[in-house]
Design a protein around this motif. Sequence first.
Motif, short mmCIF file in Angstrom:
data_model
loop_
_atom_site.label_atom_id
_atom_site.label_comp_id
_atom_site.label_asym_id
_atom_site.label_seq_id
_atom_site.Cartn_x
_atom_site.Cartn_y
_atom_site.Cartn_z
N UNK A 41 0.83 -1.20 0.00
CA UNK A 41 0.00 0.00 0.00
C UNK A 41 0.87 1.25 0.00
N UNK A 42 1.93 1.23 0.77
CA UNK A 42 2.78 2.41 0.90
C UNK A 42 3.71 2.61 -0.28
N UNK A 43 4.07 1.52 -0.99
CA UNK A 43 5.17 1.61 -1.95
C UNK A 43 4.87 1.07 -3.34
N UNK A 44 3.75 0.30 -3.47
CA UNK A 44 3.45 -0.42 -4.71
C UNK A 44 4.55 -1.45 -5.04
N UNK A 45 5.21 -1.93 -4.02
CA UNK A 45 6.29 -2.90 -4.15
C UNK A 45 6.04 -4.04 -3.16
N UNK A 46 5.86 -5.25 -3.67
CA UNK A 46 5.60 -6.40 -2.80
C UNK A 46 6.73 -6.66 -1.82
N UNK A 47 7.93 -6.25 -2.16
CA UNK A 47 9.10 -6.60 -1.36
C UNK A 47 9.58 -5.46 -0.49
N UNK A 48 8.81 -4.39 -0.41
CA UNK A 48 9.20 -3.23 0.38
C UNK A 48 9.31 -3.59 1.87
N UNK A 49 10.18 -2.95 2.60
CA UNK A 49 10.30 -3.22 4.04
C UNK A 49 9.14 -2.60 4.82
N UNK A 50 8.91 -3.13 6.00
CA UNK A 50 7.85 -2.63 6.87
C UNK A 50 8.26 -1.26 7.41
N UNK A 51 7.32 -0.31 7.36
CA UNK A 51 7.64 1.08 7.71
C UNK A 51 8.20 1.22 9.12
N UNK A 52 7.66 0.47 10.08
CA UNK A 52 8.08 0.56 11.49
C UNK A 52 9.56 0.21 11.62
N UNK A 53 9.95 -0.87 10.96
CA UNK A 53 11.34 -1.33 11.07
C UNK A 53 12.29 -0.37 10.37
N UNK A 54 11.87 0.20 9.23
CA UNK A 54 12.70 1.17 8.55
C UNK A 54 12.91 2.41 9.41
N UNK A 55 11.82 2.90 10.03
CA UNK A 55 11.95 4.08 10.88
C UNK A 55 12.83 3.79 12.10
N UNK A 56 12.68 2.58 12.65
CA UNK A 56 13.51 2.21 13.80
C UNK A 56 14.99 2.16 13.42
N UNK A 57 15.26 1.61 12.24
CA UNK A 57 16.66 1.56 11.79
C UNK A 57 17.21 2.96 11.60
N UNK A 58 16.44 3.86 10.98
CA UNK A 58 16.90 5.24 10.77
C UNK A 58 17.18 5.94 12.09
N UNK A 59 16.40 5.57 13.13
CA UNK A 59 16.57 6.20 14.43
C UNK A 59 17.61 5.49 15.29
N UNK A 60 18.25 4.45 14.77
CA UNK A 60 19.23 3.69 15.54
C UNK A 60 18.62 2.80 16.59
N UNK A 61 17.34 2.41 16.40
CA UNK A 61 16.62 1.65 17.42
C UNK A 61 16.35 0.20 17.02
N UNK A 62 16.74 -0.19 15.81
CA UNK A 62 16.52 -1.58 15.41
C UNK A 62 17.54 -2.46 16.12
N UNK A 63 17.09 -3.55 16.76
CA UNK A 63 18.01 -4.39 17.54
C UNK A 63 19.13 -4.97 16.67
N UNK A 64 20.37 -4.63 16.99
CA UNK A 64 21.50 -5.08 16.19
C UNK A 64 21.66 -6.60 16.22
N UNK A 65 21.21 -7.22 17.29
CA UNK A 65 21.32 -8.68 17.38
C UNK A 65 20.40 -9.40 16.41
N UNK A 66 19.46 -8.68 15.81
CA UNK A 66 18.54 -9.29 14.87
C UNK A 66 18.87 -8.92 13.40
N UNK A 67 20.04 -8.33 13.19
CA UNK A 67 20.45 -7.93 11.84
C UNK A 67 21.57 -8.85 11.37
N UNK A 68 21.47 -9.27 10.11
CA UNK A 68 22.49 -10.12 9.51
C UNK A 68 23.81 -9.39 9.47
#
Length: 370
Positions: free
Chosen positions: A340-367
Amino acid sequence: MKSPEKTQMPRVSEYPLNQIYFYLTEGCNLKCRHCWLAPKYQSPDQLVPALDPDLFRLIIEQAKPLGLGAVKLTGGEPLLHPEIEALLEVVHDEELRLTVETNGVLCTSELAEKMAACENAFVSVSVDGADAEAHEWVRGVKGCFDAAIDGIRNLVNAGLKPQVIMSLMRHNRGQIEELVTMAESLGAGSVKFNIVQPTARGNTLHETGQTLTIEELVDLGAWVENTLSTRTEISLQYSHPPAFRPMGKMFGRRNGCGVCGILGIIGVLSDGTYALCGIGETVPELVFGQAGKDHLTDVWKNTDVIRELREGLPDRLDGICGDCLMKGFCRGNCIAQNYYNSKNLWAPFWYCEKAREAGLFPETRVRPSL
């Protein structure tokens, strides 16, 4: 030189149709500020455009050989359906597990008993505050708070342990703990805190600053799961993605939030069209066919978008979802929302993208980077 072997795609039989989401009505008896479908307002005495009961029966008949074991009745407001009792009888007779998402206003004792008679019934009732002022500010109709509370009591009296769902926004944030206490006193089985999605009416709330910031949402999720949950006997669920949850709280949820189940579900809109869950109401390219005209077996096996998702999830996910170690479990959180937000089936979830931009995405869950 031997040519590399082609990766074989799983057979369609490996993708059972586990559940159908029936969006039974076009209308709703409330005017919720945050609704991601934005249905038309309908008073209880008006005729509501609703799914034909004969189509309902036909769809279930065609779905059972595909593996159908459960249905979810939602809307609009599902209890507005003029033949809701007949539909519940079909679910009961077909021995399907039942989930109902309702605002509770029309939940009479008779309807509660019919729901409770279905196999493993699970009913959620939306309550957005611990008092009428907070709830009705969100829901837009006077008197709906008391009616929803009566609906919960009817469900409890019928032997169910309903889930109370609170959609979080700036207006009601201060009533979270009070609402949990109220839900426990009513006999509810759990409370789920929903994050308002930037879709339809919810998008307006995001644009006008009436939703919480990503920093507030991440902090609130940690508090709910690690602190508030220790102060109550009932289960608490917070609808942030799995990457933000402790491992011990990641599995075993009947109405699991933060995990896209699109590989095992299909949506049916109130006019009988098949769609990628309810997003087909506002995104016509995610409508796949018409019940009664197109056989569900053909839709489930041969729809291009469904086949593309089977072939691409989770490996084709972009952005933080592509890098997340939880992507095989989470699958992008909500493909419909992302599209809905991007017209792209593979787009990332907005919450996680915003968290990453803010430095709040858990690093232990990132490849780890190579």
